[in-house]
Write a protein that holds these residues in place. Structure first.
Motif, short mmCIF file in Angstrom:
data_model
loop_
_atom_site.label_atom_id
_atom_site.label_comp_id
_atom_site.label_asym_id
_atom_site.label_seq_id
_atom_site.Cartn_x
_atom_site.Cartn_y
_atom_site.Cartn_z
N VAL A 1 0.86 -1.19 0.00
CA VAL A 1 0.00 0.00 0.00
C VAL A 1 0.90 1.24 0.00
CG1 VAL A 1 -1.89 1.24 1.14
CG2 VAL A 1 -1.78 -1.25 1.27
N PRO A 2 1.38 1.65 -1.17
CA PRO A 2 2.27 2.81 -1.22
C PRO A 2 1.53 4.10 -0.90
CG PRO A 2 1.66 2.14 -3.43
CD PRO A 2 1.09 1.10 -2.50
N SER A 3 2.23 5.06 -0.34
CA SER A 3 1.63 6.37 -0.09
C SER A 3 1.42 7.08 -1.43
CB SER A 3 2.53 7.22 0.79
OG SER A 3 2.03 8.53 0.89
N PRO A 4 0.22 7.61 -1.67
CA PRO A 4 -0.03 8.29 -2.95
C PRO A 4 0.39 9.77 -2.93
CG PRO A 4 -2.06 8.12 -1.71
CD PRO A 4 -1.01 7.45 -0.88
N THR A 5 1.48 10.07 -2.22
CA THR A 5 1.91 11.47 -2.11
C THR A 5 2.18 12.09 -3.48
OG1 THR A 5 2.91 10.98 0.04
CG2 THR A 5 3.60 13.01 -1.05
N PHE A 6 2.79 11.32 -4.38
CA PHE A 6 3.14 11.86 -5.68
C PHE A 6 2.06 11.59 -6.73
CE2 PHE A 6 7.14 11.43 -3.44
CZ PHE A 6 7.71 12.69 -3.65
N THR A 7 1.42 10.43 -6.65
CA THR A 7 0.37 10.11 -7.63
C THR A 7 -0.96 10.75 -7.28
OG1 THR A 7 -0.22 8.08 -6.44
CG2 THR A 7 1.46 7.90 -8.16
N LEU A 8 -1.11 11.21 -6.04
CA LEU A 8 -2.33 11.79 -5.48
C LEU A 8 -3.44 10.76 -5.25
CD1 LEU A 8 -2.72 15.24 -7.31
CD2 LEU A 8 -1.53 14.70 -5.18
N VAL A 9 -3.61 9.79 -6.14
CA VAL A 9 -4.67 8.80 -5.99
C VAL A 9 -4.11 7.40 -6.23
CG1 VAL A 9 -6.91 7.98 -6.80
CG2 VAL A 9 -6.40 10.42 -6.86
N GLN A 10 -4.46 6.47 -5.35
CA GLN A 10 -4.14 5.07 -5.54
C GLN A 10 -5.44 4.29 -5.32
OE1 GLN A 10 -0.92 3.83 -6.24
NE2 GLN A 10 -1.91 1.86 -6.60
N SER A 11 -5.87 3.53 -6.32
CA SER A 11 -7.15 2.82 -6.24
C SER A 11 -6.94 1.33 -6.05
CB SER A 11 -7.99 3.07 -7.49
OG SER A 11 -8.37 4.44 -7.56
N TYR A 12 -7.85 0.68 -5.32
CA TYR A 12 -7.79 -0.75 -5.02
C TYR A 12 -9.16 -1.36 -5.32
CZ TYR A 12 -3.68 0.81 -2.47
OH TYR A 12 -2.47 1.38 -2.14
N GLU A 13 -9.18 -2.36 -6.19
CA GLU A 13 -10.43 -3.05 -6.53
C GLU A 13 -10.66 -4.18 -5.53
OE1 GLU A 13 -12.77 -2.22 -8.70
OE2 GLU A 13 -11.57 -0.40 -9.06
N LEU A 14 -11.33 -3.85 -4.45
CA LEU A 14 -11.56 -4.79 -3.36
C LEU A 14 -13.05 -5.12 -3.27
CD1 LEU A 14 -9.26 -2.95 -0.78
CD2 LEU A 14 -8.64 -4.74 -2.43
N ARG A 15 -13.45 -5.77 -2.17
CA ARG A 15 -14.87 -6.06 -1.95
C ARG A 15 -15.70 -4.79 -2.14
NH1 ARG A 15 -17.78 -5.36 2.71
NH2 ARG A 15 -15.88 -4.98 3.90
N ILE A 16 -15.25 -3.72 -1.53
CA ILE A 16 -15.72 -2.37 -1.85
C ILE A 16 -14.51 -1.64 -2.41
CG2 ILE A 16 -16.59 -0.19 -0.92
CD1 ILE A 16 -17.88 -1.80 1.35
N PRO A 17 -14.54 -1.16 -3.65
CA PRO A 17 -13.39 -0.44 -4.18
C PRO A 17 -13.00 0.71 -3.25
CG PRO A 17 -14.96 -0.88 -5.91
CD PRO A 17 -15.63 -1.26 -4.62
N VAL A 18 -11.70 0.87 -3.03
CA VAL A 18 -11.20 1.92 -2.14
C VAL A 18 -10.25 2.81 -2.93
CG1 VAL A 18 -9.89 2.45 -0.05
CG2 VAL A 18 -11.44 0.49 -0.08
N HIS A 19 -10.43 4.13 -2.80
CA HIS A 19 -9.57 5.10 -3.47
C HIS A 19 -8.86 5.91 -2.38
CE1 HIS A 19 -11.84 3.99 -7.02
NE2 HIS A 19 -12.95 4.27 -6.35
N HIS A 20 -7.54 5.79 -2.34
CA HIS A 20 -6.71 6.42 -1.32
C HIS A 20 -6.09 7.67 -1.90
CE1 HIS A 20 -3.00 5.95 1.55
NE2 HIS A 20 -3.78 6.96 1.90
N LEU A 21 -6.41 8.82 -1.33
CA LEU A 21 -5.91 10.10 -1.80
C LEU A 21 -4.98 10.72 -0.77
CD1 LEU A 21 -8.55 9.64 -3.49
CD2 LEU A 21 -8.82 12.13 -3.51
N ASP A 22 -3.89 11.29 -1.21
CA ASP A 22 -3.00 12.08 -0.37
C ASP A 22 -2.83 13.44 -1.07
OD1 ASP A 22 -0.87 13.35 0.92
OD2 ASP A 22 0.12 11.46 1.40
#
Length: 502
Positions: free
Chosen positions: A62-83
């Motif tokens: 689970v990398p920090s999305p500091t540079f990409t701003l958004v990291q998405s994960y297709e899970l049971r409920i999709p999760v979008h991690h924003l920094d």
């Protein structure tokens, strides 16, 4: 501070990770969670724990999305991690497509204040602050989201009281009913958490009673505990209950395994279904008291699968399936014709053999334990709605599995395995059984047609519609029995066994 806000002490890194797991069990699609706090407060640690828990993988990268701003994960409920730490201007938030992300899952946002007022309203706001060598989280937000989190934290407290407070929680099952299940894992092993809070009664629909009371659906976890103890006392493999909070609707129970009734290719395995039929025969030759006093001195009266319950279930056809299949609700005269047909058929059950009916005896609720022998080879896990009713009902539930296509030849083999086991155990009225089997198979599959359409139309779960062709095929088989002539005539006259384009 907002009186509705929660304060959670996070003594160390492990406590932060467990809190992330607790949040993960409360997340729903569309949630936006703001993670606030200074650098090094633990926002990313919390986000990682939540995402890993949702993925069921403690080692997920689970990398920090500091540079990409958004990291998405297709899970049971999709999760979008924003920094948003490096967001140069709040206007840039529009380029991230927040509305689209929210529509496809849940959003975790670190440094949300960098977006100004450009973010949608938050479901939860979690602020983490350092207090010496530990952390403290303050949580506020929408009442519904806070209520979900409070429930999840209550489960953690229940586990703590049971000696499993450090257990790692993972979602296991929960969709069509009000119950949800989790696995809880520690160095001691894995157990199952049943989360079944008492639900408020729906509106009265007949004789001042709601549907749940007429259909005799369990309204607390007490029936599960009572039936569980009754089954175990007779040597059947039901899970041991390690801890129970009846009032809160929480149980910590034995994990019986994960052996499936299906092959790796998803096909039904004949040997396992036949063994399940023989297990039913063993249940049906036992005498069952209609009132159970549990080891905790609580009493449960097993309800009767009476005509009222059977009828309210088949009426799901006229309430939900007929409008779906025909494009319009049935007129009062048609409803009357439907009730008359079923009443004529139910009259034929007057002398049917009765026993303990587990009610959902099919592959999702049966655990195949390959290495075990005898009654211990099959684990039983869903019986809180058990009743005393026609013994043939559970045979039909198994041989016409709602979630798996059972060919007619396999259905006959399953029924034959049951009949042979009953015949070997003593006198058995095969003709009476076959009539009751056909009636209860038609009743159950009619009910399921209505339930699956209701799940689509009322609850927004269209995935259940894919099962309708299978259920219609089962219903057609059952209606071939002469005793079902009145119902068969009604269904065929109104085109209810045909494929619909609705």
């Amino acid at each position: 501070m907002d009186k509705s806000a929660l304060e959670i002490a996070l003594g160390d890194e492990a406590a932060t990770q467990l809190f992330g797991e607790d949040i993960s069990l409360a997340v729903r699609p569309g949630d936006l969670i703001r993670l606030e706090g200074d650098l090094g407060a633990g926002k990313t640690t919390l986000a990682r724990a939540l995402i890993r828990a949702m993925a069921g993988d403690p080692d997920l990268e689970v990398p920090s999305p500091t540079f990409t701003l958004v990291q998405s994960y297709e899970l049971r409920i999709p999760v979008h991690h924003l920094d948003l730490y490096r967001l140069a201007d709040p206007d840039e938030i529009d380029e991230l497509g927040i509305d689209e992300l929210a529509g496809s899952g849940a959003i975790l946002v670190e440094w949300p204040e960098r977006a100004g007022d450009r973010l949608p309203a938050a479901s939860l706001i979690i602020r983490i602050e350092q207090e010496g060598g530990s952390r403290r989280a303050t949580v506020s937000g929408e009442p519904a989201a806070l209520a979900r989190l409070r429930r999840s934290l209550a489960i953690r407290s229940f586990l703590r009281d049971a000696g499993w407070g450090q257990g790692h929680r993972r979602f296991l099952l929960g969709d069509a009913s009000t119950r949800a299940y989790e696995t809880v894992e520690t160095e001691q092993g894995v157990r199952i958490l049943m989360n079944a809070p008492k639900q408020p009664d729906g509106p009265p629909i007949r004789d001042g009673k709601p549907y749940s009371q007429i259909a005799h659906l369990a309204e607390s976890v007490l029936p599960f505990v009572a039936i569980d103890e009754a089954l175990r006392s007779e040597g059947f493999c039901a899970p041991e209950v390690y801890a129970a909070d009846i009032d809160s609707g929480l149980l910590l129970i034995e994990h019986l395994g994960s052996g499936s009734f299906l092959s790796p290719e998803g096909e039904p395995v004949r040997e396992r279904y036949e063994e399940a039929a023989r297990l039913l025969a063993a249940i049906h030759v036992k005498p069952w008291s209609e009132e159970i006093c549990t080891s905790a001195d609580a009493k449960h009266a097993i309800p009767r699968y009476d005509r009222g319950a059977m009828m309210i279930e088949v009426e799901l056809v006229t309430d939900w399936y007929m409008p779906y299949a025909t494009g319009r609700p049935p007129e009062a005269s048609v409803r009357g014709e439907f009730l008359d047909a079923w009443n004529a058929v139910f009259d034929r059950l007057e002398n049917a053999e009765t026993s303990l009916v587990l009610r959902d005896y099919h592959s999702p609720n049966l655990i195949w334990r390959e290495e075990r022998q005898g009654l211990d080879r099959l684990g039983l896990v869903d019986f809180q709605d058990a009743m005393i009713g026609p013994a043939a009902y559970d045979v039909a539930s198994l041989a016409m599995d709602a979630r798996v296509t059972i060919p007619a030849e396999l259905e006959r083999a399953i029924v034959q395995a049951y009949v042979e086991a009953r015949t070997a155990a003593g006198p058995f009225d095969r003709s009476g059984f076959e009539e009751a089997y056909a009636i209860m198979a038609a009743q159950r599959n009619s009910k399921i047609l209505g339930i699956f359409v209701r799940l689509d139309r009322r609850d927004g779960k269209p995935q259940y519609l894919k099962h309708l062709p299978r259920i219609r095929a089962y219903l057609g088989r059952a209606l071939a029995h002469p005793s079902l002539a009145p119902v068969a005539q009604f269904y065929r006259h109104h085109g209810l066994l045909e494929e619909t384009a609705a």
